[in-house]
Design a protein around this motif. Structure first.
Motif, PDB file in Angstrom:
ATOM      1  N   MET A 359       0.835  -1.200   0.000  1.00 47.39           N
ATOM      2  CA  MET A 359       0.000   0.000   0.000  1.00 47.39           C
ATOM      3  C   MET A 359       0.877   1.260   0.000  1.00 47.39           C
ATOM      4  SD  MET A 359      -2.978   1.597   0.245  1.00 47.39           S
ATOM      5  CE  MET A 359      -4.235   0.470   0.842  1.00 47.39           C
ATOM      6  N   ASP A 360       1.965   1.250   0.758  1.00 47.16           N
ATOM      7  CA  ASP A 360       2.871   2.395   0.785  1.00 47.16           C
ATOM      8  C   ASP A 360       3.493   2.631  -0.595  1.00 47.16           C
ATOM      9  OD1 ASP A 360       2.333   2.760   3.460  1.00 47.16           O
ATOM     10  OD2 ASP A 360       4.098   1.646   4.146  1.00 47.16           O
ATOM     11  N   THR A 361       3.828   1.529  -1.286  1.00 42.47           N
ATOM     12  CA  THR A 361       4.387   1.652  -2.634  1.00 42.47           C
ATOM     13  C   THR A 361       3.365   2.267  -3.594  1.00 42.47           C
ATOM     14  OG1 THR A 361       5.799  -0.270  -2.283  1.00 42.47           O
ATOM     15  CG2 THR A 361       5.403   0.384  -4.562  1.00 42.47           C
ATOM     16  N   VAL A 362       2.119   1.816  -3.488  1.00 44.79           N
ATOM     17  CA  VAL A 362       1.056   2.359  -4.346  1.00 44.79           C
ATOM     18  C   VAL A 362       0.851   3.846  -4.043  1.00 44.79           C
ATOM     19  CG1 VAL A 362      -1.337   2.107  -5.072  1.00 44.79           C
ATOM     20  CG2 VAL A 362      -0.048   0.089  -4.401  1.00 44.79           C
ATOM     21  N   LYS A 363       0.919   4.201  -2.756  1.00 46.64           N
ATOM     22  CA  LYS A 363       0.741   5.606  -2.375  1.00 46.64           C
ATOM     23  C   LYS A 363       1.856   6.476  -2.955  1.00 46.64           C
ATOM     24  CE  LYS A 363       0.005   8.703   1.541  1.00 46.64           C
ATOM     25  NZ  LYS A 363      -0.070   8.845   3.005  1.00 46.64           N
ATOM     26  N   GLN A 364       3.091   5.955  -2.962  1.00 44.93           N
ATOM     27  CA  GLN A 364       4.188   6.712  -3.559  1.00 44.93           C
ATOM     28  C   GLN A 364       3.925   6.982  -5.037  1.00 44.93           C
ATOM     29  OE1 GLN A 364       7.832   4.599  -2.790  1.00 44.93           O
ATOM     30  NE2 GLN A 364       7.609   4.741  -0.550  1.00 44.93           N
ATOM     31  N   ASN A 365       3.351   5.988  -5.729  1.00 44.78           N
ATOM     32  CA  ASN A 365       2.990   6.176  -7.130  1.00 44.78           C
ATOM     33  C   ASN A 365       1.915   7.250  -7.284  1.00 44.78           C
ATOM     34  OD1 ASN A 365       4.066   3.955  -9.290  1.00 44.78           O
ATOM     35  ND2 ASN A 365       4.128   3.156  -7.216  1.00 44.78           N
ATOM     36  N   ALA A 366       0.928   7.248  -6.370  1.00 41.56           N
ATOM     37  CA  ALA A 366      -0.137   8.248  -6.422  1.00 41.56           C
ATOM     38  C   ALA A 366       0.413   9.647  -6.195  1.00 41.56           C
ATOM     39  CB  ALA A 366      -1.210   7.916  -5.394  1.00 41.56           C
ATOM     40  N   GLU A 367       1.308   9.790  -5.225  1.00 40.43           N
ATOM     41  CA  GLU A 367       1.902  11.097  -4.943  1.00 40.43           C
ATOM     42  C   GLU A 367       2.723  11.591  -6.135  1.00 40.43           C
ATOM     43  OE1 GLU A 367       4.057  10.163  -1.443  1.00 40.43           O
ATOM     44  OE2 GLU A 367       2.358  10.505  -0.077  1.00 40.43           O
ATOM     45  N   HIS A 368       3.490  10.684  -6.727  1.00 38.01           N
ATOM     46  CA  HIS A 368       4.279  11.049  -7.910  1.00 38.01           C
ATOM     47  C   HIS A 368       3.351  11.452  -9.058  1.00 38.01           C
ATOM     48  CE1 HIS A 368       7.449  11.015 -10.904  1.00 38.01           C
ATOM     49  NE2 HIS A 368       6.745  10.175 -11.636  1.00 38.01           N
ATOM     50  N   GLY A 369       2.225  10.719  -9.218  1.00 40.59           N
ATOM     51  CA  GLY A 369       1.274  11.034 -10.281  1.00 40.59           C
ATOM     52  C   GLY A 369       0.669  12.414 -10.112  1.00 40.59           C
ATOM     53  N   LEU A 370       0.380  12.818  -8.858  1.00 32.48           N
ATOM     54  CA  LEU A 370      -0.200  14.139  -8.617  1.00 32.48           C
ATOM     55  C   LEU A 370       0.804  15.249  -8.930  1.00 32.48           C
ATOM     56  CD1 LEU A 370      -2.647  15.723  -7.593  1.00 32.48           C
ATOM     57  CD2 LEU A 370      -1.714  15.554  -5.284  1.00 32.48           C
ATOM     58  N   VAL A 371       2.053  15.062  -8.504  1.00 30.37           N
ATOM     59  CA  VAL A 371       3.081  16.060  -8.786  1.00 30.37           C
ATOM     60  C   VAL A 371       3.302  16.192 -10.291  1.00 30.37           C
ATOM     61  CG1 VAL A 371       5.544  16.586  -8.543  1.00 30.37           C
ATOM     62  CG2 VAL A 371       4.238  15.739  -6.575  1.00 30.37           C
ATOM     63  N   LEU A 372       3.388  15.061 -10.980  1.00 32.12           N
ATOM     64  CA  LEU A 372       3.612  15.075 -12.427  1.00 32.12           C
ATOM     65  C   LEU A 372       2.449  15.739 -13.147  1.00 32.12           C
ATOM     66  CD1 LEU A 372       5.644  14.093 -14.562  1.00 32.12           C
ATOM     67  CD2 LEU A 372       4.329  11.982 -14.725  1.00 32.12           C
ATOM     68  N   HIS A 373       1.225  15.426 -12.706  1.00 34.23           N
ATOM     69  CA  HIS A 373       0.030  16.012 -13.327  1.00 34.23           C
ATOM     70  C   HIS A 373       0.025  17.530 -13.168  1.00 34.23           C
ATOM     71  CE1 HIS A 373      -4.191  16.747 -14.299  1.00 34.23           C
ATOM     72  NE2 HIS A 373      -4.273  17.417 -13.172  1.00 34.23           N
ATOM     73  N   LYS A 374       0.339  18.005 -11.971  1.00 38.93           N
ATOM     74  CA  LYS A 374       0.314  19.450 -11.731  1.00 38.93           C
ATOM     75  C   LYS A 374       1.398  20.156 -12.544  1.00 38.93           C
ATOM     76  CE  LYS A 374      -2.049  19.840  -7.363  1.00 38.93           C
ATOM     77  NZ  LYS A 374      -3.100  20.631  -8.005  1.00 38.93           N
ATOM     78  N   THR A 375       2.534  19.502 -12.689  1.00 39.74           N
ATOM     79  CA  THR A 375       3.598  20.085 -13.498  1.00 39.74           C
ATOM     80  C   THR A 375       3.171  20.218 -14.959  1.00 39.74           C
ATOM     81  OG1 THR A 375       5.256  19.093 -12.046  1.00 39.74           O
ATOM     82  CG2 THR A 375       6.006  19.840 -14.206  1.00 39.74           C
ATOM     83  N   ARG A 376       2.502  19.172 -15.462  1.00 42.88           N
ATOM     84  CA  ARG A 376       2.105  19.170 -16.871  1.00 42.88           C
ATOM     85  C   ARG A 376       0.911  20.071 -17.143  1.00 42.88           C
ATOM     86  NH1 ARG A 376       2.289  12.615 -18.036  1.00 42.88           N
ATOM     87  NH2 ARG A 376       4.545  12.424 -18.297  1.00 42.88           N
ATOM     88  N   ARG A 377      -0.039  20.109 -16.187  1.00 43.55           N
ATOM     89  CA  ARG A 377      -1.313  20.761 -16.452  1.00 43.55           C
ATOM     90  C   ARG A 377      -1.379  22.220 -16.045  1.00 43.55           C
ATOM     91  NH1 ARG A 377      -4.903  18.827 -19.754  1.00 43.55           N
ATOM     92  NH2 ARG A 377      -6.679  19.355 -18.467  1.00 43.55           N
ATOM     93  N   ALA A 378      -0.429  22.670 -15.215  1.00 46.18           N
ATOM     94  CA  ALA A 378      -0.523  24.034 -14.702  1.00 46.18           C
ATOM     95  C   ALA A 378      -0.595  25.041 -15.841  1.00 46.18           C
ATOM     96  CB  ALA A 378       0.666  24.337 -13.798  1.00 46.18           C
ATOM     97  N   GLY A 379       0.347  24.897 -16.796  1.00 46.19           N
ATOM     98  CA  GLY A 379       0.352  25.813 -17.926  1.00 46.19           C
ATOM     99  C   GLY A 379      -0.869  25.669 -18.791  1.00 46.19           C
ATOM    100  N   ASP A 380      -1.333  24.428 -18.988  1.00 44.62           N
ATOM    101  CA  ASP A 380      -2.484  24.190 -19.846  1.00 44.62           C
ATOM    102  C   ASP A 380      -3.750  24.790 -19.245  1.00 44.62           C
ATOM    103  OD1 ASP A 380      -3.861  22.911 -22.071  1.00 44.62           O
ATOM    104  OD2 ASP A 380      -4.675  21.552 -20.579  1.00 44.62           O
ATOM    105  N   LEU A 381      -3.972  24.591 -17.940  1.00 40.93           N
ATOM    106  CA  LEU A 381      -5.155  25.128 -17.278  1.00 40.93           C
ATOM    107  C   LEU A 381      -5.162  26.646 -17.325  1.00 40.93           C
ATOM    108  CD1 LEU A 381      -7.679  24.618 -15.586  1.00 40.93           C
ATOM    109  CD2 LEU A 381      -6.250  24.623 -13.549  1.00 40.93           C
ATOM    110  N   THR A 382      -3.991  27.242 -17.102  1.00 41.31           N
ATOM    111  CA  THR A 382      -3.884  28.699 -17.145  1.00 41.31           C
ATOM    112  C   THR A 382      -4.186  29.218 -18.539  1.00 41.31           C
ATOM    113  OG1 THR A 382      -2.214  28.638 -15.404  1.00 41.31           O
ATOM    114  CG2 THR A 382      -2.344  30.646 -16.720  1.00 41.31           C
ATOM    115  N   SER A 383      -3.626  28.557 -19.562  1.00 45.87           N
ATOM    116  CA  SER A 383      -3.820  29.028 -20.938  1.00 45.87           C
ATOM    117  C   SER A 383      -5.263  28.868 -21.391  1.00 45.87           C
ATOM    118  CB  SER A 383      -2.871  28.288 -21.893  1.00 45.87           C
ATOM    119  OG  SER A 383      -3.159  26.907 -21.911  1.00 45.87           O
TER     120      SER A 383
END
Length: 628
Positions: A359-383
Motif C-alpha cells: 500500500m505504501d508503494t502504491v501511495k508513492q505512485n499516487a503522490e508522484h502522479g499528482l506532482v507530475l500532473h500538476k507540473t504538466r497541467r498548470a500551464g495548460d489550465l492557465t492558458s
C-alpha cells in the motif's frame, strides 16, 4: 449565473428518507448527481451561505436552475441509482475517474467461436476476458510470445484468418508452431476453445496446475527415454516460468486483491491501483481527477469503488479490496461489491505486514502522479482560462464560455456535401457530442445554403427537446442537441455568419452568440459588423478558435472522404446488371473490396450467397471491361 434562492425548494417539501438528487441547469441538463441518507439534511446544506461552500460546489449551485430528487427504499438502492445516473448523464460537476490515457490490455475473445489473443484498448466488450492493464504494448507482446509456446492459440486478425480458411494454408505462425492453426483444421474448434480457456486461466493466476502438469510430463518422457519430448517440455516449462517472472511476487500466491491509494489536495486527487492476482502484480492504473465537491478521503474512496466496479465483470472483482480509508457507507458498499462478484468481498485498510508495505508503494505512485500532473497541467489550465477570458472580452459576450460549438462544410465541387459540428466545453474537446450531417437537394447548392440548413436542423432539435421538457414529456435519457452553446463559431466570413444568424432568427433563438473565423487573415467576424475583430496573433483566444475551426474541418473532411469512397464503391457495383443492394453488400462482406471482387474467379464469385453462375459471369465480365 442563477441565484440559488430562485429555485430553492421549501424545507418541509424535502423528504427525510434516503434518495438520489439531480441539479439541472437552465437548459434542463443534469450537471450534478448525488445521494443522501437524509435528503432534507443534504439538500439544505447546498443553500447555506455561499461563502462557506467549496469553490466548485459554489459554482455548481450558481450554474444550476433547479433541483429534483427520487426517494428510494434503502441506501444500497441509492448507491446503485446514483451510479446509474452518473453513467447516463455524465454530469460535468461530478468526480469522474477517467484515465489520462488509454491503457492497453491483453484480451482473449472467449465469446468468439475461434478465440483470439490480442492487444485491446478502450471500451470493454462482452464475452472477452481482459488482463492488465499494462503500461507498454511491448510487454503484452513479449508475454504472449512466451505463452504461445505452451498455448498456441490464434492471434491473427479476422481477415488473415478468413484468407487462410479460403486458401487452405496457415499463416507464418502456423508454420513455426506459434499457432495451432484452427483455420486449416489442424485442431478442432472445440479443442482450440479449451486451449484458449486454459490460456486465460493461466493468465488469471491459476498457474500451479499447469506448471505441475508440464513437470510431470517432462519426468515421464525422460523416464521413457523420450529425450526429445522431454527437452521440448523443459523448454515449455522454462517459457511459462519466464512469463511468470515478468510479474513480481509481492504477496502469498493465494492472494487476489486490488490495492488503492490516494494522494490529494484541496482541488485535485491522484488515484493509483495495483491489481494483484495469485500474489503477482498483473496490472496498474492511475487517474487524476478534479474535486467537484467538498469531499473527504472516505467519500472519495466510495465514489472510486463505485465507478471502478460499477460495470466490472464478476471475475474482475477480487476477494480483497484494500483502501487507504474505509469508504463512507461501508455497510452498503461491501454487500454491493459482493453482489457484483457473486461472493464475499473484504474491503479493509491494511495495517501491517506485506500488504501495508505494498500500500505504501502504491501511495508513492499516487503522490508522484499528482506532482507530475500538476507540473504538466498548470500551464495548460492557465492558458485555457486565459483563452476563454480573451474571447469573452474581445467579442463582448455576457456569459462565461462554458460551451462552444463550431460548424464546417466540406464538399468536392458541390458533390457529397457534408457538415460537421464539434463541441468544446471549458476549452476542451467533448468528442462524445460531435455530430455530422449529410446535405442534399437545394441546401447543397452553396456554402451559405448548407450552413443555413445544418444550423436549422441542429437548433430545431434543440427547440423540440426544450418543448418536451416544458410539456413534462422529457425523457430521462439526455437528448441529442438538447444543450445550446454560449458561442457558435462558423468556418467563414460575413456570408456564413449571416446565414447562421438568419437560421437562428427564423427559429426565434436570440440567446446564442455567433461569430465566424475567416481563414485568410484569421479574422473574427461578428453579425452586422462592417469590420472584423482582430485578435493578436500570439493570443491564447485566437489559438483556441483556430483549434476549434481546425478540429471541425478535420471531422468534416474525414466524413466527406468516407462518403466519397463509399459512393465510388457503390457506383462500380451498381453498374452491373442484376446486382442489387443486398448482393452488393454480400460480395463486399465476402471479399472485402471491389479490387478483390475483380480479381476473383467466376467459381469464387458463385460461392457467395445469392450469386449464381450466370450472375457471377456477368460480374466478372463487367468488372473486367471497366478495368480495360
Amino acid at each position: 449565473m442563477a441565484d440559488p434562492k430562485t429555485y430553492r425548494p421549501k424545507t418541509g417539501e424535502i423528504p427525510t428518507r434516503p434518495g438520489v438528487y439531480k441539479f439541472r441547469d437552465a437548459h434542463r441538463r443534469v450537471i450534478y448527481v448525488g445521494k443522501a441518507k437524509n435528503l432534507r439534511s443534504r439538500l439544505t446544506s447546498y443553500f447555506a451561505d455561499p461563502a462557506g461552500l467549496h469553490q466548485r460546489t459554489r459554482t455548481m449551485v450558481m450554474t444550476a436552475a433547479g433541483v429534483e430528487w427520487t426517494v428510494v427504499g434503502s441506501e444500497i438502492e441509492a448507491l446503485q441509482l446514483e451510479y446509474t445516473w452518473i453513467k447516463e448523464f455524465d454530469p460535468r460537476f461530478n468526480v469522474r475517474f477517467k484515465d489520462d490515457k488509454s491503457y492497453p490490455y491483453l484480451a482473449v475473445t472467449l465469446g468468439d467461436e475461434v478465440p483470439r489473443a490480442q492487444v485491446m484498448r478502450g471500451k470493454k466488450k462482452k464475452g472477452t476476458k481482459y488482463f492488465g492493464p499494462y503500461t507498454q504494448i511491448w510487454a503484452i507482446r513479449e508475454t504472449v510470445d512466451l505463452m504461445l509456446r505452451v498455448f498456441p492459440i490464434r492471434t491473427c486478425s479476422n481477415g488473415v484468418f478468413k484468407r487462410a480458411q479460403q486458401s487452405g494454408r496457415p499463416c507464418l505462425l502456423g508454420y513455426i508452431d506459434k499457432c495451432a492453426a484452427p483455420c486449416v483444421g489442424r485442431i478442432s474448434v472445440e479443442d482450440h476453445h479449451r486451449m484458449a480457456e486454459n490460456f486465460a486461466d493461466f493468465m488469471s493466476g491459476n498457474t500451479g496446475r499447469f506448471l505441475r502438469d508440464l513437470e510431470d510430463k517432462m519426468k515421464a518422457a525422460s523416464a521413457a527415454l523420450d529425450f526429445e519430448q522431454a527437452a521440448k517440455l523443459r523448454d515449455d516449462l522454462s517459457s511459462l516460468n519466464k512469463a511468470l517472472s515478468k510479474s513480481a511476487v509481492v504477496l502469498p500466491d493465494t492472494t487476489d486483491a486490488d490495492i488503492f491509494a490516494v494522494a490529494d489536495d484541496e482541488l485535485e486527487a491522484s488515484v493509483q491501483v495495483f491489481h494483484v492476482r495469485g500474489g503477482r502484480i498483473r496490472g496498474q492504473r492511475g487517474w487524476v481527477v478534479e474535486k467537484t465537491d467538498d469531499v473527504d478521503r472516505s467519500e472519495l474512496v466510495e465514489q472510486l469503488l463505485q465507478q471502478v466496479y460499477g460495470d466490472a465483470e464478476p471475475s474482475s472483482v477480487p476477494r480483497e479490496v484494500l483502501v487507504p480509508d474505509l469508504p463512507t457507507n461501508l455497510e452498503q458498499i461491501a454487500p454491493w461489491l459482493a453482489g457484483r462478484r457473486g461472493s464475499h468481498v473484504d474491503v479493509r485498510v491494511p495495517r501491517r505486514g506485506d500488504k501495508r508495505s505494498l500500500m505504501d508503494t502504491v501511495k508513492q505512485n499516487a503522490e508522484h502522479g499528482l506532482v507530475l500532473h500538476k507540473t504538466r497541467r498548470a500551464g495548460d489550465l492557465t492558458s485555457r482560462s486565459q483563452a476563454l477570458q480573451e474571447i469573452q472580452e474581445a467579442l463582448d459576450l455576457p456569459d462565461a464560455l462554458l460551451r462552444i460549438e463550431c460548424f464546417d462544410i466540406s464538399h468536392t465541387g458541390g458533390s457529397n456535401v457534408v457538415a460537421s459540428m464539434v463541441v468544446f466545453e471549458d476549452g476542451l474537446a467533448r468528442k462524445s457530442e460531435y455530430r455530422r450531417f449529410s446535405i442534399r437537394g437545394d441546401a447543397a447548392r452553396d456554402d451559405t445554403a448548407s450552413m443555413y440548413d445544418v444550423l436549422s436542423r441542429r437548433f430545431q432539435r434543440y427547440l423540440e427537446a426544450e418543448a418536451e421538457a416544458l410539456d413534462g414529456r422529457e425523457s430521462e435519457a439526455p437528448a441529442k442537441f438538447a444543450y445550446p452553446p454560449n458561442l457558435l463559431v462558423v468556418d467563414g466570413g460575413p456570408p456564413q455568419v449571416s446565414a447562421a444568424v438568419r437560421a437562428l432568427s427564423d427559429l426565434g433563438i436570440t440567446d446564442v452568440q455567433v461569430c465566424g473565423l475567416a481563414k485568410r487573415l484569421e479574422e473574427v467576424w461578428l453579425p452586422g459588423e462592417e469590420f472584423p475583430v482582430i485578435l493578436p496573433r500570439a493570443s491564447e483566444g485566437l489559438y483556441l478558435l483556430q483549434r476549434l475551426r481546425d478540429e471541425a474541418h478535420r471531422f468534416a473532411i474525414t466524413y466527406h472522404r468516407s462518403r466519397r469512397a463509399s459512393a465510388m464503391t457503390r457506383s462500380e457495383l451498381e453498374a452491373i446488371p442484376g446486382l442489387g443492394a443486398a448482393r452488393q453488400k454480400a460480395l463486399l462482406k465476402h471479399f472485402g473490396s471491389v479490387k478483390k471482387i475483380r480479381a476473383a474467379s467466376v467459381d469464387a464469385l458463385a460461392e457467395v450467397s445469392g450469386v449464381g453462375p450466370k450472375l457471377a459471369e456477368t460480374i466478372a465480365e463487367t468488372l473486367a471491361g471497366d478495368e480495360e
